[in-house]
Scaffold this motif. Structure first.
Motif, PDB file in Angstrom:
ATOM      1  N   ALA A  13       0.839  -1.206   0.000  1.00 17.28           N
ATOM      2  CA  ALA A  13       0.000   0.000   0.000  1.00 17.28           C
ATOM      3  C   ALA A  13       0.875   1.257   0.000  1.00 17.28           C
ATOM      4  O   ALA A  13       0.574   2.236  -0.699  1.00 17.28           O
ATOM      5  N   ALA A  14       1.964   1.235   0.749  1.00 15.27           N
ATOM      6  CA  ALA A  14       2.899   2.368   0.769  1.00 15.27           C
ATOM      7  C   ALA A  14       3.553   2.548  -0.603  1.00 15.27           C
ATOM      8  O   ALA A  14       3.687   3.667  -1.098  1.00 15.27           O
ATOM      9  N   ILE A  15       3.940   1.441  -1.211  1.00 20.28           N
ATOM     10  CA  ILE A  15       4.531   1.492  -2.560  1.00 20.28           C
ATOM     11  C   ILE A  15       3.530   2.058  -3.555  1.00 20.28           C
ATOM     12  O   ILE A  15       3.870   2.919  -4.377  1.00 20.28           O
ATOM     13  N   ASP A  16       2.294   1.607  -3.487  1.00 17.72           N
ATOM     14  CA  ASP A  16       1.253   2.093  -4.402  1.00 17.72           C
ATOM     15  C   ASP A  16       1.080   3.607  -4.291  1.00 17.72           C
ATOM     16  O   ASP A  16       0.914   4.290  -5.298  1.00 17.72           O
ATOM     17  N   ARG A  20       1.865   6.102  -7.387  1.00 12.27           N
ATOM     18  CA  ARG A  20       0.755   6.939  -7.855  1.00 12.27           C
ATOM     19  C   ARG A  20       1.130   8.420  -7.855  1.00 12.27           C
ATOM     20  O   ARG A  20       0.801   9.151  -8.782  1.00 12.27           O
ATOM     21  N   ASP A  21       1.849   8.874  -6.807  1.00 10.88           N
ATOM     22  CA  ASP A  21       2.087  10.308  -6.633  1.00 10.88           C
ATOM     23  C   ASP A  21       3.434  10.809  -7.147  1.00 10.88           C
ATOM     24  O   ASP A  21       3.623  12.006  -7.299  1.00 10.88           O
ATOM     25  N   VAL A  22       4.373   9.911  -7.385  1.00  6.01           N
ATOM     26  CA  VAL A  22       5.681  10.300  -7.943  1.00  6.01           C
ATOM     27  C   VAL A  22       5.751   9.698  -9.341  1.00  6.01           C
ATOM     28  O   VAL A  22       6.087   8.528  -9.511  1.00  6.01           O
ATOM     29  N   MET A 100      12.973   1.847   3.226  1.00  2.73           N
ATOM     30  CA  MET A 100      12.258   2.150   1.986  1.00  2.73           C
ATOM     31  C   MET A 100      13.210   2.854   1.026  1.00  2.73           C
ATOM     32  O   MET A 100      13.831   3.860   1.384  1.00  2.73           O
ATOM     33  N   SER A 101      13.346   2.314  -0.182  1.00  7.49           N
ATOM     34  CA  SER A 101      14.203   2.905  -1.201  1.00  7.49           C
ATOM     35  C   SER A 101      13.342   3.331  -2.382  1.00  7.49           C
ATOM     36  O   SER A 101      12.526   2.550  -2.867  1.00  7.49           O
ATOM     37  N   VAL A 102      13.530   4.573  -2.827  1.00 13.44           N
ATOM     38  CA  VAL A 102      12.780   5.092  -3.966  1.00 13.44           C
ATOM     39  C   VAL A 102      13.792   5.547  -5.011  1.00 13.44           C
ATOM     40  O   VAL A 102      14.670   6.360  -4.719  1.00 13.44           O
ATOM     41  N   ILE A 103      13.668   5.015  -6.222  1.00 10.01           N
ATOM     42  CA  ILE A 103      14.539   5.397  -7.329  1.00 10.01           C
ATOM     43  C   ILE A 103      13.684   6.104  -8.371  1.00 10.01           C
ATOM     44  O   ILE A 103      12.622   5.592  -8.760  1.00 10.01           O
ATOM     45  N   THR A 104      14.151   7.275  -8.806  1.00 13.52           N
ATOM     46  CA  THR A 104      13.422   8.033  -9.822  1.00 13.52           C
ATOM     47  C   THR A 104      14.361   8.439 -10.948  1.00 13.52           C
ATOM     48  O   THR A 104      15.573   8.305 -10.829  1.00 13.52           O
ATOM     49  N   GLY A 105      13.770   8.989 -11.990  1.00 12.94           N
ATOM     50  CA  GLY A 105      14.551   9.557 -13.076  1.00 12.94           C
ATOM     51  C   GLY A 105      15.059  10.933 -12.690  1.00 12.94           C
ATOM     52  O   GLY A 105      14.766  11.453 -11.605  1.00 12.94           O
ATOM     53  N   THR A 106      15.799  11.558 -13.590  1.00 12.28           N
ATOM     54  CA  THR A 106      16.377  12.878 -13.324  1.00 12.28           C
ATOM     55  C   THR A 106      15.333  13.986 -13.349  1.00 12.28           C
ATOM     56  O   THR A 106      15.588  15.081 -12.854  1.00 12.28           O
ATOM     57  N   ASP A 107      14.161  13.714 -13.901  1.00 18.50           N
ATOM     58  CA  ASP A 107      13.123  14.733 -13.994  1.00 18.50           C
ATOM     59  C   ASP A 107      12.339  14.901 -12.696  1.00 18.50           C
ATOM     60  O   ASP A 107      11.495  15.782 -12.582  1.00 18.50           O
ATOM     61  N   ALA A 108      12.620  14.104 -11.699  1.00 17.11           N
ATOM     62  CA  ALA A 108      11.908  14.178 -10.422  1.00 17.11           C
ATOM     63  C   ALA A 108      12.420  15.341  -9.586  1.00 17.11           C
ATOM     64  O   ALA A 108      13.553  15.795  -9.741  1.00 17.11           O
ATOM     65  N   TYR A 115       8.686  14.194   0.238  1.00 25.87           N
ATOM     66  CA  TYR A 115       7.378  14.436   0.856  1.00 25.87           C
ATOM     67  C   TYR A 115       6.487  13.200   0.740  1.00 25.87           C
ATOM     68  O   TYR A 115       5.915  12.733   1.725  1.00 25.87           O
ATOM     69  N   VAL A 116       6.376  12.669  -0.459  1.00 29.41           N
ATOM     70  CA  VAL A 116       5.510  11.509  -0.695  1.00 29.41           C
ATOM     71  C   VAL A 116       6.065  10.269   0.012  1.00 29.41           C
ATOM     72  O   VAL A 116       5.316   9.506   0.629  1.00 29.41           O
ATOM     73  N   ALA A 117       7.382  10.079  -0.057  1.00 28.03           N
ATOM     74  CA  ALA A 117       7.986   8.915   0.600  1.00 28.03           C
ATOM     75  C   ALA A 117       7.794   8.979   2.116  1.00 28.03           C
ATOM     76  O   ALA A 117       7.534   7.961   2.754  1.00 28.03           O
TER      77      ALA A 117
END
Length: 128
Positions: A13-16, A20-22, A100-108, A115-117
């Protein structure tokens, strides 16, 4: 066994929420403090097992750095690289700590990801 299923469902649920938001989220991995995967979302070629182990090690280094520099408990680690951003957050629960690890592209935008994490981390901290 039922407790593990509940933790996995809460982690999913946290991942979802993050996915959804990032919009530029490429991978979200939630692992145990000792580096084992609890739940994951992977859009790219990230290897979840390696990511879990690496996040656990980086989290431990962050904790040590915070302690040694007398800054207090490490809450998160941010790595900005040429191809994207990695944010690692320690999720302290009563019975265990999750990473919790969040990987994004450079456009983030780092602030938005953080905030979302942190919202997702609070969900995991308050769930029982």
């Amino acid at each position: 066994m039922q407790n593990q299923q509940k933790i996995r469902a809460e982690a999913q649920a946290a991942i979802d929420l993050i996915v959804r938001d990032v919009k530029s989220a490429k991978a979200v991995v939630i692992s145990s403090e000792d580096g084992f995967e609890v739940a994951a979302y992977v859009e790219n070629t990230t290897q979840v097992t390696r990511m879990s182990a690496m996040a656990s090690s980086l989290s431990a280094l962050g904790a040590l750095a915070g302690e040694e520099s007398r800054l207090g408990e490490c809450r998160n680690i941010i790595i900005e690289a040429d191809a994207g951003i990695l944010i690692i957050i320690q999720v302290r629960r009563a019975e265990e700590t999750l990473i919790m690890s969040v990987i994004t592209g450079t456009d983030a935008v780092v602030g938005q990801i953080l905030y979302v994490a942190k919202q997702a981390a609070r969900m995991l901290q308050t769930s029982t």
